[in-house]
Design a protein around this motif. Structure first.
Motif, PDB file in Angstrom:
ATOM      1  N   ALA A  63      -4.536  -2.497   0.145  1.00 47.08           N
ATOM      2  CA  ALA A  63      -3.612  -2.013  -0.887  1.00 47.08           C
ATOM      3  C   ALA A  63      -2.373  -2.898  -0.976  1.00 47.08           C
ATOM      4  N   GLU A  64      -1.878  -3.380   0.171  1.00 42.63           N
ATOM      5  CA  GLU A  64      -0.660  -4.197   0.192  1.00 42.63           C
ATOM      6  C   GLU A  64      -0.861  -5.506  -0.573  1.00 42.63           C
ATOM      7  N   GLN A  65      -2.116  -5.943  -0.718  1.00 42.90           N
ATOM      8  CA  GLN A  65      -2.408  -7.169  -1.466  1.00 42.90           C
ATOM      9  C   GLN A  65      -2.572  -6.884  -2.957  1.00 42.90           C
ATOM     10  N   VAL A  66      -3.060  -5.690  -3.294  1.00 40.64           N
ATOM     11  CA  VAL A  66      -3.339  -5.336  -4.688  1.00 40.64           C
ATOM     12  C   VAL A  66      -2.071  -4.892  -5.416  1.00 40.64           C
ATOM     13  N   TRP A  67      -1.235  -4.131  -4.735  1.00 40.17           N
ATOM     14  CA  TRP A  67      -0.043  -3.569  -5.381  1.00 40.17           C
ATOM     15  C   TRP A  67       0.848  -4.625  -6.044  1.00 40.17           C
ATOM     16  N   PRO A  68       1.187  -5.742  -5.364  1.00 34.14           N
ATOM     17  CA  PRO A  68       2.060  -6.732  -6.019  1.00 34.14           C
ATOM     18  C   PRO A  68       1.467  -7.284  -7.321  1.00 34.14           C
ATOM     19  N   LEU A  69       0.142  -7.359  -7.398  1.00 28.85           N
ATOM     20  CA  LEU A  69      -0.521  -7.869  -8.604  1.00 28.85           C
ATOM     21  C   LEU A  69      -0.338  -6.890  -9.761  1.00 28.85           C
ATOM     22  N   LEU A  70      -0.463  -5.596  -9.469  1.00 27.72           N
ATOM     23  CA  LEU A  70      -0.313  -4.569 -10.508  1.00 27.72           C
ATOM     24  C   LEU A  70       1.153  -4.341 -10.860  1.00 27.72           C
ATOM     25  N   GLN A  71       2.018  -4.474  -9.847  1.00 23.78           N
ATOM     26  CA  GLN A  71       3.441  -4.227 -10.022  1.00 23.78           C
ATOM     27  C   GLN A  71       4.065  -5.239 -10.985  1.00 23.78           C
ATOM     28  N   ASP A  72       3.438  -6.416 -11.121  1.00 27.26           N
ATOM     29  CA  ASP A  72       3.915  -7.451 -12.037  1.00 27.26           C
ATOM     30  C   ASP A  72       3.553  -7.010 -13.456  1.00 27.26           C
ATOM     31  N   PHE A  73       4.420  -6.218 -14.059  1.00 31.53           N
ATOM     32  CA  PHE A  73       4.132  -5.556 -15.342  1.00 31.53           C
ATOM     33  C   PHE A  73       3.867  -6.569 -16.453  1.00 31.53           C
ATOM     34  N   PHE A  74       4.520  -7.732 -16.386  1.00 30.43           N
ATOM     35  CA  PHE A  74       4.336  -8.745 -17.430  1.00 30.43           C
ATOM     36  C   PHE A  74       3.151  -9.669 -17.131  1.00 30.43           C
ATOM     37  N   GLY A  75       2.399  -9.403 -16.060  1.00 33.16           N
ATOM     38  CA  GLY A  75       1.301 -10.287 -15.668  1.00 33.16           C
ATOM     39  C   GLY A  75      -0.078  -9.700 -15.866  1.00 33.16           C
ATOM     40  N   LEU A  76      -0.194  -8.669 -16.693  1.00 34.06           N
ATOM     41  CA  LEU A  76      -1.480  -7.975 -16.871  1.00 34.06           C
ATOM     42  C   LEU A  76      -2.588  -8.899 -17.367  1.00 34.06           C
ATOM     43  N   ASN A  77      -2.229  -9.906 -18.166  1.00 36.91           N
ATOM     44  CA  ASN A  77      -3.243 -10.804 -18.728  1.00 36.91           C
ATOM     45  C   ASN A  77      -3.965 -11.614 -17.649  1.00 36.91           C
ATOM     46  N   LYS A  78      -3.410 -11.693 -16.443  1.00 39.43           N
ATOM     47  CA  LYS A  78      -4.097 -12.393 -15.357  1.00 39.43           C
ATOM     48  C   LYS A  78      -5.317 -11.609 -14.889  1.00 39.43           C
ATOM     49  N   TRP A  79      -5.326 -10.297 -15.155  1.00 40.18           N
ATOM     50  CA  TRP A  79      -6.364  -9.442 -14.563  1.00 40.18           C
ATOM     51  C   TRP A  79      -7.215  -8.721 -15.594  1.00 40.18           C
ATOM     52  N   PHE A  80      -6.609  -8.292 -16.704  1.00 38.10           N
ATOM     53  CA  PHE A  80      -7.351  -7.456 -17.647  1.00 38.10           C
ATOM     54  C   PHE A  80      -8.240  -8.314 -18.541  1.00 38.10           C
ATOM     55  N   PRO A  81      -9.534  -7.972 -18.680  1.00 38.37           N
ATOM     56  CA  PRO A  81     -10.473  -8.793 -19.445  1.00 38.37           C
ATOM     57  C   PRO A  81     -10.111  -8.847 -20.927  1.00 38.37           C
ATOM     58  N   THR A  82     -10.351  -9.975 -21.521  1.00 35.69           N
ATOM     59  CA  THR A  82     -10.149 -10.269 -22.952  1.00 35.69           C
ATOM     60  C   THR A  82      -8.686 -10.176 -23.399  1.00 35.69           C
ATOM     61  N   LEU A  83      -7.774  -9.873 -22.488  1.00 33.52           N
ATOM     62  CA  LEU A  83      -6.354  -9.813 -22.861  1.00 33.52           C
ATOM     63  C   LEU A  83      -5.804 -11.236 -22.854  1.00 33.52           C
ATOM     64  N   ALA A  84      -5.601 -11.783 -24.057  1.00 36.86           N
ATOM     65  CA  ALA A  84      -5.186 -13.182 -24.174  1.00 36.86           C
ATOM     66  C   ALA A  84      -3.699 -13.351 -23.875  1.00 36.86           C
ATOM     67  N   THR A  85      -2.905 -12.357 -24.239  1.00 40.33           N
ATOM     68  CA  THR A  85      -1.457 -12.493 -24.196  1.00 40.33           C
ATOM     69  C   THR A  85      -0.813 -11.278 -23.557  1.00 40.33           C
ATOM     70  N   CYS A  86       0.148 -11.514 -22.685  1.00 38.02           N
ATOM     71  CA  CYS A  86       1.004 -10.449 -22.166  1.00 38.02           C
ATOM     72  C   CYS A  86       2.384 -11.071 -21.996  1.00 38.02           C
ATOM     73  N   LEU A  87       3.286 -10.726 -22.908  1.00 41.62           N
ATOM     74  CA  LEU A  87       4.608 -11.343 -22.929  1.00 41.62           C
ATOM     75  C   LEU A  87       5.713 -10.317 -22.726  1.00 41.62           C
ATOM     76  N   PRO A  88       6.789 -10.713 -22.021  1.00 42.40           N
ATOM     77  CA  PRO A  88       7.928  -9.808 -21.909  1.00 42.40           C
ATOM     78  C   PRO A  88       8.628  -9.669 -23.263  1.00 42.40           C
ATOM     79  N   VAL A  89       8.970  -8.441 -23.625  1.00 42.65           N
ATOM     80  CA  VAL A  89       9.714  -8.185 -24.858  1.00 42.65           C
ATOM     81  C   VAL A  89      11.166  -7.878 -24.506  1.00 42.65           C
ATOM     82  N   GLU A  90      11.328  -7.000 -23.520  1.00 48.97           N
ATOM     83  CA  GLU A  90      12.692  -6.718 -23.064  1.00 48.97           C
ATOM     84  C   GLU A  90      12.670  -6.227 -21.633  1.00 48.97           C
ATOM     85  N   GLY A  91      13.804  -6.384 -20.973  1.00 53.31           N
ATOM     86  CA  GLY A  91      13.941  -5.884 -19.609  1.00 53.31           C
ATOM     87  C   GLY A  91      13.388  -6.847 -18.574  1.00 53.31           C
ATOM     88  N   ILE A  92      13.375  -6.391 -17.335  1.00 54.17           N
ATOM     89  CA  ILE A  92      12.913  -7.166 -16.193  1.00 54.17           C
ATOM     90  C   ILE A  92      11.615  -6.555 -15.706  1.00 54.17           C
TER      91      ILE A  92
END
Length: 170
Positions: free
Chosen positions: A30-59
């Motif tokens: 779990a300690e290895q998986v959580w940081p990957l999911l916690q990166d809210f702006f990084g979903l495109n690295k993991w979710f299939p067919t998701l070409a783009t995941c860009l920050p719009v506002e906030g951190i």
């Protein structure tokens, strides 16, 4: 009962669709998986067919931040190549100690209204599991099974990619 009396049930009064997907990661802690999911702006690295995941506002990872996700396929796309699916998603809450976060879809062109999702990493003796719970108002042109398929197949691929990323590091 309302329909049998000839009364129309307006969509606002239909119960929300609810569902849950769960995927086991047998070799990844779990300690290895959580940081990957916690990166809210990084979903495109993991979710299939998701070409783009860009920050719009906030951190990323802070409640209130918003991401723009585009280019994913849904079960009801009817192979229309012209349409690019997109949503804006807002992080509602995050609890790193519980390895859980919730987000809502605040805008988009896939018909989701009142969509709220909670994603949780559950530690286990040998690895972990990812739980993805969701609720949404009934979506025009979709069946609940379509949404279940979309979420569970997406989560399956995400889990596989995360396991592969971990086995490369390990």
């Amino acid at each position: 009962l309302m329909e049998s009396l000839g009364l129309q049930v307006s969509p606002e009064h239909q119960p929300k669709w609810e569902g849950k997907a769960r995927e086991e990661l047998s070799s990844t802690p779990a300690e290895q998986v959580w940081p990957l999911l916690q990166d809210f702006f990084g979903l495109n690295k993991w979710f299939p067919t998701l070409a783009t995941c860009l920050p719009v506002e906030g951190i990323s990872g802070q409640p209130g931040c918003v991401r723009y996700c585009a280019g994913f396929k849904t079960p009801v796309d009817n192979n229309n190549e012209e349409t690019v699916n997109w949503t804006k998603q807002k992080l509602l809450s995050i609890d790193p100690s519980d390895m859980t976060f919730s987000y809502s879809i605040i805008d988009g062109n896939v018909g989701f209204k009142g969509y709220i999702s909670t994603v949780k990493v559950v530690p286990k003796e040998d690895g972990c599991s990812i739980e993805w719970k969701y609720e949404v108002e009934p979506v025009q042109g979709w069946r609940l099974e379509d949404l279940d398929t979309f979420i569970s197949s997406g989560l399956q691929v995400m889990a596989k990619r995360m396991e592969e990323a971990y086995s490369v590091q390990a």
